[in-house]
Design a protein around this motif. Structure first.
Motif, PDB file in Angstrom:
ATOM      1  N   ASP A  64       0.823  -1.217   0.000  1.00 42.46           N
ATOM      2  CA  ASP A  64       0.000   0.000   0.000  1.00 42.46           C
ATOM      3  C   ASP A  64       0.854   1.262   0.000  1.00 42.46           C
ATOM      4  O   ASP A  64       0.482   2.281  -0.604  1.00 42.46           O
ATOM      5  CB  ASP A  64      -0.932   0.001   1.215  1.00 42.46           C
ATOM      6  CG  ASP A  64      -2.127  -0.928   1.023  1.00 42.46           C
ATOM      7  OD1 ASP A  64      -2.346  -1.374  -0.116  1.00 42.46           O
ATOM      8  OD2 ASP A  64      -2.838  -1.202   2.006  1.00 42.46           O
ATOM      9  N   ALA A  65       2.010   1.216   0.692  1.00 36.11           N
ATOM     10  CA  ALA A  65       2.900   2.387   0.704  1.00 36.11           C
ATOM     11  C   ALA A  65       3.447   2.650  -0.697  1.00 36.11           C
ATOM     12  O   ALA A  65       3.518   3.802  -1.149  1.00 36.11           O
ATOM     13  CB  ALA A  65       4.036   2.166   1.700  1.00 36.11           C
ATOM     14  N   TYR A  66       3.834   1.584  -1.405  1.00 40.04           N
ATOM     15  CA  TYR A  66       4.286   1.746  -2.797  1.00 40.04           C
ATOM     16  C   TYR A  66       3.163   2.311  -3.663  1.00 40.04           C
ATOM     17  O   TYR A  66       3.389   3.165  -4.526  1.00 40.04           O
ATOM     18  CB  TYR A  66       4.739   0.403  -3.358  1.00 40.04           C
ATOM     19  CG  TYR A  66       6.140  -0.004  -2.972  1.00 40.04           C
ATOM     20  CD1 TYR A  66       7.239   0.706  -3.450  1.00 40.04           C
ATOM     21  CD2 TYR A  66       6.372  -1.107  -2.151  1.00 40.04           C
ATOM     22  CE1 TYR A  66       8.538   0.337  -3.110  1.00 40.04           C
ATOM     23  CE2 TYR A  66       7.664  -1.481  -1.805  1.00 40.04           C
ATOM     24  CZ  TYR A  66       8.745  -0.762  -2.279  1.00 40.04           C
ATOM     25  OH  TYR A  66      10.019  -1.125  -1.940  1.00 40.04           O
ATOM     26  N   LYS A  67       1.960   1.819  -3.432  1.00 39.90           N
ATOM     27  CA  LYS A  67       0.817   2.239  -4.253  1.00 39.90           C
ATOM     28  C   LYS A  67       0.551   3.738  -4.104  1.00 39.90           C
ATOM     29  O   LYS A  67       0.375   4.462  -5.097  1.00 39.90           O
ATOM     30  CB  LYS A  67      -0.427   1.441  -3.856  1.00 39.90           C
ATOM     31  CG  LYS A  67      -1.676   1.816  -4.637  1.00 39.90           C
ATOM     32  CD  LYS A  67      -2.852   0.919  -4.275  1.00 39.90           C
ATOM     33  CE  LYS A  67      -3.376   1.228  -2.891  1.00 39.90           C
ATOM     34  NZ  LYS A  67      -4.568   0.421  -2.557  1.00 39.90           N
ATOM     35  N   LEU A  83       5.416   4.794 -12.228  1.00 44.83           N
ATOM     36  CA  LEU A  83       5.454   3.423 -12.729  1.00 44.83           C
ATOM     37  C   LEU A  83       6.439   2.576 -11.922  1.00 44.83           C
ATOM     38  O   LEU A  83       6.142   1.431 -11.562  1.00 44.83           O
ATOM     39  CB  LEU A  83       5.847   3.435 -14.205  1.00 44.83           C
ATOM     40  CG  LEU A  83       5.936   2.078 -14.904  1.00 44.83           C
ATOM     41  CD1 LEU A  83       4.583   1.375 -14.912  1.00 44.83           C
ATOM     42  CD2 LEU A  83       6.449   2.260 -16.333  1.00 44.83           C
ATOM     43  N   ALA A  84       7.598   3.164 -11.600  1.00 45.93           N
ATOM     44  CA  ALA A  84       8.629   2.436 -10.854  1.00 45.93           C
ATOM     45  C   ALA A  84       8.142   2.023  -9.468  1.00 45.93           C
ATOM     46  O   ALA A  84       8.593   1.015  -8.918  1.00 45.93           O
ATOM     47  CB  ALA A  84       9.884   3.293 -10.736  1.00 45.93           C
ATOM     48  N   ASN A  85       7.209   2.790  -8.889  1.00 44.30           N
ATOM     49  CA  ASN A  85       6.665   2.438  -7.570  1.00 44.30           C
ATOM     50  C   ASN A  85       5.409   1.591  -7.661  1.00 44.30           C
ATOM     51  O   ASN A  85       5.105   0.836  -6.734  1.00 44.30           O
ATOM     52  CB  ASN A  85       6.375   3.709  -6.777  1.00 44.30           C
ATOM     53  CG  ASN A  85       7.631   4.359  -6.239  1.00 44.30           C
ATOM     54  OD1 ASN A  85       8.174   3.943  -5.222  1.00 44.30           O
ATOM     55  ND2 ASN A  85       8.115   5.384  -6.943  1.00 44.30           N
ATOM     56  N   ALA A  86       4.674   1.711  -8.767  1.00 43.98           N
ATOM     57  CA  ALA A  86       3.450   0.922  -8.921  1.00 43.98           C
ATOM     58  C   ALA A  86       3.764  -0.553  -9.168  1.00 43.98           C
ATOM     59  O   ALA A  86       3.011  -1.436  -8.735  1.00 43.98           O
ATOM     60  CB  ALA A  86       2.607   1.477 -10.067  1.00 43.98           C
ATOM     61  N   TYR A  92       3.750  -6.703  -4.025  1.00 42.53           N
ATOM     62  CA  TYR A  92       3.551  -6.882  -2.583  1.00 42.53           C
ATOM     63  C   TYR A  92       2.102  -6.693  -2.147  1.00 42.53           C
ATOM     64  O   TYR A  92       1.764  -6.959  -1.005  1.00 42.53           O
ATOM     65  CB  TYR A  92       4.438  -5.897  -1.816  1.00 42.53           C
ATOM     66  CG  TYR A  92       5.913  -6.105  -2.087  1.00 42.53           C
ATOM     67  CD1 TYR A  92       6.509  -7.352  -1.932  1.00 42.53           C
ATOM     68  CD2 TYR A  92       6.708  -5.034  -2.522  1.00 42.53           C
ATOM     69  CE1 TYR A  92       7.865  -7.540  -2.203  1.00 42.53           C
ATOM     70  CE2 TYR A  92       8.057  -5.208  -2.784  1.00 42.53           C
ATOM     71  CZ  TYR A  92       8.626  -6.461  -2.620  1.00 42.53           C
ATOM     72  OH  TYR A  92       9.963  -6.644  -2.886  1.00 42.53           O
ATOM     73  N   ALA A  93       1.239  -6.213  -3.051  1.00 39.14           N
ATOM     74  CA  ALA A  93      -0.182  -6.005  -2.690  1.00 39.14           C
ATOM     75  C   ALA A  93      -1.083  -6.976  -3.434  1.00 39.14           C
ATOM     76  O   ALA A  93      -2.285  -6.723  -3.596  1.00 39.14           O
ATOM     77  CB  ALA A  93      -0.590  -4.565  -2.979  1.00 39.14           C
TER      78      ALA A  93
END
Length: 638
Positions: A64-67, A83-86, A92-93
């Motif tokens: 969720d933090a990455y999202k 994109l690099a974080n999604a 992980y989600a």
């Protein structure tokens, strides 16, 4: 035995303590996540990024933090970073639909439409009732100009979730795309009325008003939004742009625009060089009417972020030419940029670009001796001693360089003793007017001036420019043509995405004769003008001037090998009088030089008539075939 019991008790307490620490870490990570989400919704993007990164430091696998980190960067327009974080958010989600959507949306904004569509379809397959995927897929199809499937997707989203404000914004975008402005405004207002406490509805409606030049409505709406929302980042940029657009009629809006741009720059949000370049460019535009030193400083700051952006460069040059003396250090600095560009063009074998860049360097700073020497050498290499001599004379007036003066004296001796020819091609001039139609910063102001500058090195054309607004209509242009005895006009039109530049060539009655579309980039603005001029140079037949009668039925022709003439060419002498093209004689070449020739009369088109050809004109015979003649008459307005 006692030792084993003690070890077991110790292990028990270690496990209990580890469990407590783990639970505490989970709770802390959740606290940072919640804080980041709140800050994101308040558009405090920089603080939100810090909080979300803190969450990831505690739990590097927190999907969720990455999202939400991806969502923050998407809102900032940093699509590669979003994109690099999604992508790890998906990992992980467990394929969270929101994370999938951010991936698809990021690919869409990066222009990777195929990859984007694949992700959208994947979401549809896994989550068929997820309304946001249909809405965003519709937005993708709008970008791809696939209007029917775009409307179909938006309709599907609306059926799943009636009266959803985001759907109405997308419907507004659709109707804006198809040109139905009243319908677009209706849907943007529906979104606004459904959720008047949401920042995005203010942004969407005000951006619509800005795109339709209704800047006062945009300003009114966004000023109200500022009172409601703290840190109204998404609206401030539109507000600043609207202030800048209305400033010519409301001088106080220049300072208002600057204040907002400065606020954006100091808001603590990390932006890429592209954004910063445009931001300081607009600050420069605003300062033009207030403080010329700050304007120049802002333009140079913009160039430091986007050194290849020619709209910024030519905006700065245009301002410097009008506001600084010819010997100013600013003009010299700009001149050196073009000298460097000329050297690059020379190494790449682009001779025309080489000359144009050198000429631009000298225009900005006439004392740049190195550029003047190279211009002279260029003309000499072409055998064009007329222009080489002209350049030497200009250079000697401004530069006390003894080598240049010696060279000029040498030229004058050779000219006096007829050692070098001073021939020059002389044309009948096609007279045209050039206009630019683009809602892209000050492009419509800068581009006609740049085009006019380049056109002076195409000798068969005489262009002028005129101030024009669409609301004045085509009759305003046609009246200008009649009053100034102009043959045709050209309109350059830049599409909304700034990807394609179209040139439309109109005759004297306002009908399109021809058109050309080329790929556009702010890094090749000058090249686009040259590309069109080259195209026109080929499309418009050359009409050359005829000079003195050298001997009976022999005349000087002001054209030669540089104009593509060959010894076997047949040439027709014509008269252009009283809006008529009248053929006089058939000519042949007796002597062919670089820029001039000698022709003799083979026959007259009207028996018994022998009139002087002095001050008449000549064309290649094939120009007067039926189709070519019809085209030429249209160009000339006959």
């Amino acid at each position: 035995m006692l030792h084993l019991k003690r070890s077991a008790v110790l292990l028990f307490f270690v496990l209990i303590n580890a469990s407590v620490i783990a639970d505490e870490n989970v709770n802390n990570a959740k606290l940072f996540l919640d804080e980041g989400i709140t800050l994101f919704k308040e558009e405090k993007y920089f603080e939100a990024i810090d909080s979300l990164r803190n969450a990831l430091e505690i739990n590097p696998f927190y999907g969720d933090a990455y999202k939400y980190l991806a969502s923050v960067y998407f809102s900032l327009g940093e699509y590669r970073v979003s994109l690099a974080n999604a992508l790890p958010a998906l990992k992980y989600a467990n394929n969270d639909p929101d994370a999938l959507l951010i991936v698809a949306n990021s690919y869409r904004e990066l222009g990777n439409y195929q990859q984007s569509e694949e992700y959208y379809k994947n979401i549809v397959e896994k989550f068929p009732s997820y309304v946001e995927v249909y809405r965003n897929l519709g937005e993708l199809y709008l970008k791809m100009n696939r209007l029917s499937p775009a409307l179909e997707m938006l309709g599907k989203a609306d059926r799943i979730n009636k009266n959803y404000w985001r759907n109405y914004i997308s419907f507004g975008n659709y109707y804006l795309k198809v040109g139905s402005l009243s319908k677009a405004e209706e849907y943007f207002k529906k979104a606004f009325n459904l959720n008047p406490t949401e920042r995005q509805v203010y942004v969407a409606l005000s951006d619509f008003y800005r795109s339709t030049d209704n800047y006062d409505r945009a300003i009114e709406l966004l000023e109200n939004g500022e009172k409601i929302f703290d840190n109204f980042y998404s609206g401030i940029l539109i507000l600043a742009d609207s202030y800048l657009a209305t400033a010519p009629n409301k001088n106080e809006n220049y300072q208002k625009a600057i204040n907002k741009y400065m606020w954006i720059n100091q808001a603590g949000v990390k932006k890429d060089n592209d954004f910063k370049g445009w931001l300081f460019y607009k600050i420069g535009l605003a300062y033009e009417k207030m403080d010329k030193e700050k304007a120049v400083k802002s333009y140079f700051e913009a160039l430091s972020f986007q050194p290849k952006n020619e709209l910024i460069l030519y905006s700065l040059e245009n301002f410097a030419l009008l506001n600084f003396k010819i010997d100013s250090s600013i003009r010299k600095q700009l001149s050196l940029i073009h000298l460097n560009n000329a050297n690059s063009a020379y190494s790449e074998g682009e001779s025309k670009a080489y000359l144009l860049q050198l000429k631009r360097a000298v225009t900005l700073y006439p004392f740049l001796l190195e550029a003047r020497k190279k211009i002279t050498a260029y003309f000499e290499m072409q055998g064009d001693y007329f222009h080489a001599y002209e350049e030497l004379k200009s250079a000697s007036k401004l530069n006390p360089d003894f080598r240049m003066k010696d060279k000029l004296e040498n030229y004058e001796w050779k000219i006096k003793n007829k050692k070098i020819p001073l021939d020059k091609t002389q044309f009948y001039y096609y007279k045209g007017v050039f206009l630019a139609d683009a809602n892209f910063y000050n492009f419509s102001k800068i581009y006609p001036g740049l085009f006019l500058y380049d056109s002076q090195y195409y000798d068969k054309f005489k262009f002028s420019v005129m101030d024009y607004r669409k609301k004045q209509g085509i009759n305003y242009i046609l009246q200008y043509l009649r009053e100034n005895d102009i043959d045709f006009f050209v309109v350059s039109s830049l599409d909304q995405n700034q990807k394609t530049l179209k040139f439309f060539l109109f005759d004297k009655t306002g009908k399109v004769m021809d058109e050309l579309a080329i790929n556009f980039s702010v890094e090749v603005i000058n090249k686009s003008a040259v590309t069109f001029l080259d195209w026109m140079d080929k499309a418009f037949p050359s009409i050359w001037a005829i000079g003195e009668e050298i001997s009976p039925q022999k005349y000087a022709l002001f054209a030669g090998e540089k104009e593509g003439l060959k010894a076997k060419d047949e040439i027709t002498a014509i008269d252009l009088f009283n809006r008529e093209i009248r053929t006089i004689s058939l000519l042949k070449l007796e002597k062919l030089n670089t820029f001039s020739s000698i022709v003799f009369v083979v026959s007259n088109y009207r028996k018994g008539e022998q009139e002087s050809l002095k001050d008449k004109f000549a064309v290649k015979k094939d120009v007067l075939t039926q189709n070519s003649l019809t085209k030429l008459k249209r160009i000339l307005g006959y």
